[in-house]
Design a protein around this motif. Structure first.
Motif, mmCIF file in Angstrom:
data_model
loop_
_atom_site.group_PDB
_atom_site.id
_atom_site.type_symbol
_atom_site.label_atom_id
_atom_site.label_comp_id
_atom_site.label_asym_id
_atom_site.label_seq_id
_atom_site.Cartn_x
_atom_site.Cartn_y
_atom_site.Cartn_z
ATOM 1 N N LEU A 32 0.927 1.925 7.311
ATOM 2 C CA LEU A 32 1.056 3.093 6.407
ATOM 3 C C LEU A 32 0.696 4.102 7.466
ATOM 4 O O LEU A 32 1.519 5.234 7.530
ATOM 5 C CB LEU A 32 0.150 2.977 5.077
ATOM 6 C CG LEU A 32 0.754 3.501 3.997
ATOM 7 C CD1 LEU A 32 1.904 3.263 3.473
ATOM 8 C CD2 LEU A 32 -0.459 3.155 2.835
ATOM 9 N N ALA A 33 -0.387 4.355 8.102
ATOM 10 C CA ALA A 33 -0.792 5.398 8.991
ATOM 11 C C ALA A 33 0.417 5.553 10.058
ATOM 12 O O ALA A 33 0.525 6.849 10.188
ATOM 13 C CB ALA A 33 -2.209 5.057 9.515
ATOM 14 N N ARG A 84 -3.389 0.993 -3.087
ATOM 15 C CA ARG A 84 -3.436 0.063 -1.966
ATOM 16 C C ARG A 84 -3.258 -1.274 -2.186
ATOM 17 O O ARG A 84 -3.443 -1.711 -3.441
ATOM 18 C CB ARG A 84 -4.959 0.102 -1.326
ATOM 19 C CG ARG A 84 -5.036 1.601 -0.713
ATOM 20 C CD ARG A 84 -4.504 1.625 0.658
ATOM 21 N NE ARG A 84 -4.555 2.928 1.455
ATOM 22 C CZ ARG A 84 -3.508 3.929 1.161
ATOM 23 N NH1 ARG A 84 -2.441 3.954 0.174
ATOM 24 N NH2 ARG A 84 -3.569 4.980 2.000
ATOM 25 N N ASN A 85 -2.990 -2.082 -1.279
ATOM 26 C CA ASN A 85 -2.377 -3.582 -1.348
ATOM 27 C C ASN A 85 -3.768 -4.206 -1.929
ATOM 28 O O ASN A 85 -4.739 -4.296 -1.442
ATOM 29 C CB ASN A 85 -2.474 -4.169 0.024
ATOM 30 C CG ASN A 85 -1.786 -5.569 -0.084
ATOM 31 O OD1 ASN A 85 -1.935 -6.140 -1.290
ATOM 32 N ND2 ASN A 85 -1.304 -6.193 1.153
ATOM 33 N N THR A 135 -0.094 -3.074 5.088
ATOM 34 C CA THR A 135 -1.266 -2.674 5.635
ATOM 35 C C THR A 135 -1.754 -1.222 5.874
ATOM 36 O O THR A 135 -0.533 -0.483 5.968
ATOM 37 C CB THR A 135 -1.405 -3.487 6.829
ATOM 38 O OG1 THR A 135 -0.578 -2.691 7.813
ATOM 39 C CG2 THR A 135 -1.065 -4.923 6.954
ATOM 40 N N ASP A 136 -2.613 -0.951 5.734
ATOM 41 C CA ASP A 136 -3.160 0.392 5.810
ATOM 42 C C ASP A 136 -2.701 1.121 7.069
ATOM 43 O O ASP A 136 -2.442 2.180 7.458
ATOM 44 C CB ASP A 136 -4.625 0.628 5.472
ATOM 45 C CG ASP A 136 -4.979 0.267 3.972
ATOM 46 O OD1 ASP A 136 -4.106 0.076 3.359
ATOM 47 O OD2 ASP A 136 -6.388 0.481 3.788
ATOM 48 N N GLU A 137 -2.858 0.072 8.381
ATOM 49 C CA GLU A 137 -2.524 0.363 9.344
ATOM 50 C C GLU A 137 -0.895 0.990 9.577
ATOM 51 O O GLU A 137 -0.679 2.053 10.446
ATOM 52 C CB GLU A 137 -2.982 -0.723 10.539
ATOM 53 C CG GLU A 137 -2.839 -0.377 11.845
ATOM 54 C CD GLU A 137 -2.842 -1.541 12.776
ATOM 55 O OE1 GLU A 137 -3.167 -1.585 14.020
ATOM 56 O OE2 GLU A 137 -2.888 -2.727 12.234
ATOM 57 N N SER A 167 0.907 -1.051 0.216
ATOM 58 C CA SER A 167 -0.088 0.013 -0.041
ATOM 59 C C SER A 167 0.801 1.085 -0.035
ATOM 60 O O SER A 167 1.967 1.230 0.516
ATOM 61 C CB SER A 167 -0.832 0.042 1.086
ATOM 62 O OG SER A 167 -1.783 -0.938 1.152
ATOM 63 N N GLN A 178 -6.373 -7.232 -0.610
ATOM 64 C CA GLN A 178 -7.782 -6.906 -0.136
ATOM 65 C C GLN A 178 -8.807 -7.317 -0.767
ATOM 66 O O GLN A 178 -10.018 -7.509 -0.426
ATOM 67 C CB GLN A 178 -7.730 -5.501 0.646
ATOM 68 C CG GLN A 178 -6.399 -5.509 1.754
ATOM 69 C CD GLN A 178 -6.411 -3.753 2.199
ATOM 70 O OE1 GLN A 178 -7.435 -2.906 1.890
ATOM 71 N NE2 GLN A 178 -5.191 -3.343 2.293
ATOM 72 N N ALA A 232 -2.892 9.358 -0.360
ATOM 73 C CA ALA A 232 -2.937 7.695 -0.745
ATOM 74 C C ALA A 232 -2.691 7.908 -2.421
ATOM 75 O O ALA A 232 -2.904 8.657 -3.353
ATOM 76 C CB ALA A 232 -4.446 7.247 -0.695
ATOM 77 N N ASP A 248 1.509 5.526 0.118
ATOM 78 C CA ASP A 248 1.175 6.939 0.294
ATOM 79 C C ASP A 248 2.328 7.851 -0.270
ATOM 80 O O ASP A 248 3.514 7.646 -0.221
ATOM 81 C CB ASP A 248 1.374 7.597 1.787
ATOM 82 C CG ASP A 248 -0.464 7.000 2.143
ATOM 83 O OD1 ASP A 248 -1.352 6.562 1.443
ATOM 84 O OD2 ASP A 248 -0.675 6.614 3.342
#
Length: 417
Positions: A297-298, A329-330, A293-295, A218, A333, A326, A220
């Motif tokens: 990344l954040a 994304r991966n 993972t988005d988590e 993912s 999912q 963004a 950004d």
């Protein structure tokens, strides 16, 4: 079942023709395609598609090439597309590419003639161990080769020519999509999904023989602007706060043993500054932030901001702006909801006599974004290696296996329909 064999060397000839056309994209250009020269290759691809009988082949104003291989079965089947990109990376020159075929490779160092300091050694390129007896194509030492992703273009074109010529090989409707500007993250910005008219697809843009990638980073992008305080340097004591030096201090404070591309592999993410510019009053850095993972990344974005604030605390008259956007994304999912797409891809590779390797990619493909646009899209090997560099190479025999895989995918979806 396909019986594709590259008897007349058309695959290598096709690839070499594409490699010689300069299609380098330009991240600084606001247009689509970012460089007009990408359309030179697009026009060639349309011409070849029309020649093999793909009668609706066309390139739109934005440089996207579309074509349809009509269904030749009575079964009602989903519409599959195969996709590769036409541009080459801005990281290394793609002008005056001179491809060289090294026939019957025997493990020797490949010294490239236009710059003999560029040597492709088996010790540096582990996949060369599996290429003994194969024909390796390289550039000449002053440019990249462009196998990323012209190998994929040639493979899709070769498979399309085979399917158009062999109506006894049954398949549903197959769409061809060739995109501009993938290397600068804009590969599907202006794709016409209605014109494409597909249900899902496969990008042909992977590396090692047999690989199928159903998971990407993912991603950004971040822009950090530092607003410093500029004064005459002769009278700066106690007044000047240089944005350049503040930015340098922030970059120097980021981890060096973790969270950076040079120190990470497998499933580890990173924060990577890719460009800096500025003066005393204002300086800017561009970053790419990556993880699976988005988590995470954040978390990386938050860590970057914490680092910035810690440094800025020492400079009370200066300030900053951090914008995080963004990019993609991966795709796992999405793909996990449609397991047959990857399963049939694995089976198609194995039917080509190759061991399938289901992998994650530490990067992105057009398929990452297409998956989130409603078109689930794993990535199949094209055989490209050492991309974005003067040491780039591809094996003709690996490319032949990719063509067989594409044809096998079409057959398997028809058989199971």
């Amino acid at each position: 079942m396909s019986n594709y064999h590259n008897f007349n060397k058309s695959l290598a000839q096709r690839f070499i023709k594409y490699a010689k056309i300069d299609t380098q994209s330009d991240p600084a250009s606001p247009t689509c395609p970012s460089t007009l020269k990408q359309k030179n290759l697009g026009q060639e691809l349309v011409k070849e598609l029309l020649e093999i009988g793909v009668s609706d082949a066309e390139m739109d104003d934005n440089g996207y090439v579309y074509g349809t291989i009509p269904s030749n079965t009575d079964k009602a089947l989903p519409v599959i597309f195969f996709c590769s990109h036409m541009d080459t990376s801005p990281d290394c020159s793609g002008e005056n590419v001179k491809p060289i075929i090294h026939d019957n490779y025997q493990g020797q160092d490949l010294v490239l003639p236009d710059d003999n300091k560029i040597v492709i050694r088996m010790s540096d390129h582990k996949d060369l161990k599996h290429q003994i007896g194969n024909d390796i194509i390289t550039a000449s030492g002053t440019t990249l080769l462009g196998a990323d992703n012209k190998a994929g273009l040639a493979e899709i074109m070769e498979a399309a020519a085979f399917l158009m010529k062999n109506p006894e090989v049954k398949h549903g409707t197959i769409k061809v999509l060739f995109t501009p500007d993938e290397e600068i993250g804009r590969g599907v910005d202006k794709v016409d999904l209605k014109k494409l008219g597909a249900d899902f697809g496969y990008t042909i843009d992977g590396e090692t023989l047999g690989s199928i990638e159903d998971e990407t980073f993912s991603a950004d992008g971040a822009t950090l602007t530092i607003y410093g305080v500029s004064t005459h340097p002769g009278f700066a004591k106690g007044k000047m706060e240089s944005a350049i030096k503040i930015l340098a201090e922030i970059l120097d404070s980021l981890p060096k043993d973790t969270l950076t591309p040079e120190a990470t592999h497998q499933k580890e993410g990173f924060i990577h500054p890719v460009s800096i510019s500025g003066q005393v009053e204002e300086a800017e850095a561009q970053f790419i932030i990556r993880d699976f993972t988005d988590e995470k990344l954040a978390q990386h974005g938050a860590f970057l901001e914490e680092t910035i604030k810690k440094i800025l605390a020492k400079y009370p008259k200066s300030s900053y702006k951090l914008e995080i956007k963004a990019q993609y994304r991966n795709m796992k999912q999405v793909l996990d909801q449609y397991p047959k797409i990857v399963q049939y891809g694995i089976e198609a590779i194995e039917r080509a006599g190759v061991v399938a390797k289901q992998q994650s990619i530490r990067g992105g493909t057009d398929g990452s974004r297409l998956s989130y646009m409603g078109l689930p899209c794993p990535n199949i090997f094209a055989g490209e290696h050492a991309f974005h560099s003067k040491q780039e190479w591809v094996s003709v025999q690996d490319m032949e296996k990719a063509v067989q895989t594409i044809i096998n995918i079409a057959c398997i979806w028809e058989e199971r329909g």
